[in-house]
Motif scaffolding. Structure first.
Motif, PDB file in Angstrom:
ATOM      1  N   PRO A 179      -7.694  37.836   8.400  1.00 56.45           N
ATOM      2  CA  PRO A 179      -9.015  37.419   8.912  1.00 56.45           C
ATOM      3  C   PRO A 179      -9.647  36.292   8.092  1.00 56.45           C
ATOM      4  N   GLN A 180      -9.460  36.328   6.767  1.00 57.26           N
ATOM      5  CA  GLN A 180     -10.073  35.303   5.908  1.00 57.26           C
ATOM      6  C   GLN A 180      -9.381  33.945   6.069  1.00 57.26           C
ATOM      7  N   ILE A 181      -8.069  33.946   6.263  1.00 61.41           N
ATOM      8  CA  ILE A 181      -7.346  32.692   6.502  1.00 61.41           C
ATOM      9  C   ILE A 181      -7.727  32.112   7.858  1.00 61.41           C
ATOM     10  N   LEU A 182      -7.896  32.975   8.865  1.00 59.19           N
ATOM     11  CA  LEU A 182      -8.273  32.506  10.204  1.00 59.19           C
ATOM     12  C   LEU A 182      -9.647  31.840  10.203  1.00 59.19           C
ATOM     13  N   LYS A 183     -10.524  32.266   9.291  1.00 56.56           N
ATOM     14  CA  LYS A 183     -11.855  31.647   9.194  1.00 56.56           C
ATOM     15  C   LYS A 183     -11.768  30.181   8.784  1.00 56.56           C
ATOM     16  N   LEU A 184     -10.646  29.778   8.168  1.00 58.76           N
ATOM     17  CA  LEU A 184     -10.474  28.397   7.721  1.00 58.76           C
ATOM     18  C   LEU A 184      -9.822  27.523   8.795  1.00 58.76           C
ATOM     19  N   SER A 185      -9.434  28.131   9.922  1.00 55.77           N
ATOM     20  CA  SER A 185      -8.761  27.356  10.965  1.00 55.77           C
ATOM     21  C   SER A 185      -9.759  26.455  11.691  1.00 55.77           C
ATOM     22  N   CYS A 186      -9.247  25.332  12.226  1.00 60.26           N
ATOM     23  CA  CYS A 186     -10.146  24.340  12.813  1.00 60.26           C
ATOM     24  C   CYS A 186      -9.903  24.124  14.296  1.00 60.26           C
ATOM     25  N   SER A 187      -9.151  24.982  14.934  1.00 57.89           N
ATOM     26  CA  SER A 187      -8.867  24.774  16.359  1.00 57.89           C
ATOM     27  C   SER A 187      -8.803  26.116  17.065  1.00 57.89           C
TER      28      SER A 187
END
Length: 298
Positions: A179-187
């Motif tokens: 979940p924390q890595i997905l928060k950094l996604s840009c698309s």
């Protein structure tokens, strides 16, 4: 901002404290918990492996559970302790990928093992004449739990890190998790992983229903045992497993299903410690306290 994941060389993990004395307190606290987990799980592994009286499916699965929990706690705590000791927050990109993969692998394997252990208790109490067949199949069942966890984690890890990241490299957690890595996604590419998570929730719910139905049958069988001593003996073999399952599911649900309105960085940190650190440290003591055979062997 970063255009994609390949331009990120490291991530910044969430620090427990900024002040040096609190960082050292965190280090010594985590070191104590980690050593307790190593000691407790290590004792169970060596006792079950060395004592021939404990070479039964229930203790074989317990040995596997202790191995999983040693792996799980060793994935997150050493890095967090090192960061606190040296006052840093860094984790290399490859280290983050490895941490996410192994944590998801061990936690998935643990959940599948808990299902296998519920089935073990069901066969032992409800179908005792068939317990011999379980003895022959227990290695395959444990291997299936480990293998499922591995494939499951590989799929999620590959999918998570194939998504472009452009919202910095600060992870709001003291270890790398999906979940924390997905928060950094840009698309909108993260929707692929959200789809996988929905499938995961369905699998988790299905496994939970399996555990509940197993225990409904177990309770019905135990209540039919005529002697109170017999009922107590049968039920006492289930209590540790029930306690471990409850701890695993309740802490996990609170971590991932709590409403955003009650979310805060400090609360998230406490909850993440509850579900990633406490079970591996506490579970060996739950089993050893409630199990007379294990206490005698120890």
């Amino acid at each position: 901002k970063m255009s994609n994941g390949s331009s990120i060389t490291h991530f910044l993990l969430l620090a427990f404290a900024d002040k040096r004395d609190l960082q050292l307190f965190h280090f010594w606290l985590f070191l104590g918990i980690y050593l307790a987990a190593l000691l407790g799980n290590g004792l169970i592994i060596t006792t079950v492996a060395c004592d021939h009286h404990l070479h039964t499916p229930m203790y074989f699965f317990l040995l596997n559970l202790s191995l999983v929990e040693l792996g799980s706690i060793s994935t997150t705590m050493p890095k967090s302790m090192v960061n606190s000791l040296w006052g840093t927050r860094d984790i290399f990109y490859q280290g983050c990928v490895a941490q996410l993969f192994f944590l998801f692998f061990f936690m998935s394997a643990e959940y599948f093992l808990l299902n296998v252990m519920a089935y073990d208790r069901y066969v032992a109490i409800c179908k005792p004449l068939h317990y011999g067949t379980l003895l022959r199949a227990c290695v395959h069942m444990a291997a299936a739990a480990w293998g499922s966890g591995f494939l499951y984690s590989l799929l999620h890890t590959a999918n998570t890190f194939s998504i472009p990241l452009c919202k910095g490299n600060a992870v709001d957690q003291f270890f790398c998790e999906i979940p924390q890595i997905l928060k950094l996604s840009c698309s909108d590419a993260y929707l692929r992983e959200v789809g996988l998570i929905v499938v995961s929730v369905c699998i988790v719910f299905g496994c939970f229903i399996f555990i509940v139905l197993s225990y409904v049958q177990i309770f019905r069988a135990v209540l039919r045992i005529p002697s109170q001593q017999g009922r107590h003996k049968a039920f006492s073999t289930c209590v540790p497993h029930l306690a471990v399952v409850s701890l695993f599911i309740i802490t996990g649900m609170f971590a991932y299903l709590k409403p955003p309105s009650v979310s805060s960085p400090s609360l998230d940190l406490v909850v993440s410690v509850l579900y990633s650190v406490v079970p591996p440290a506490v579970n060996p003591f739950i089993y050893s306290m409630r199990n007379q055979e294990l206490k005698d062997a120890l």
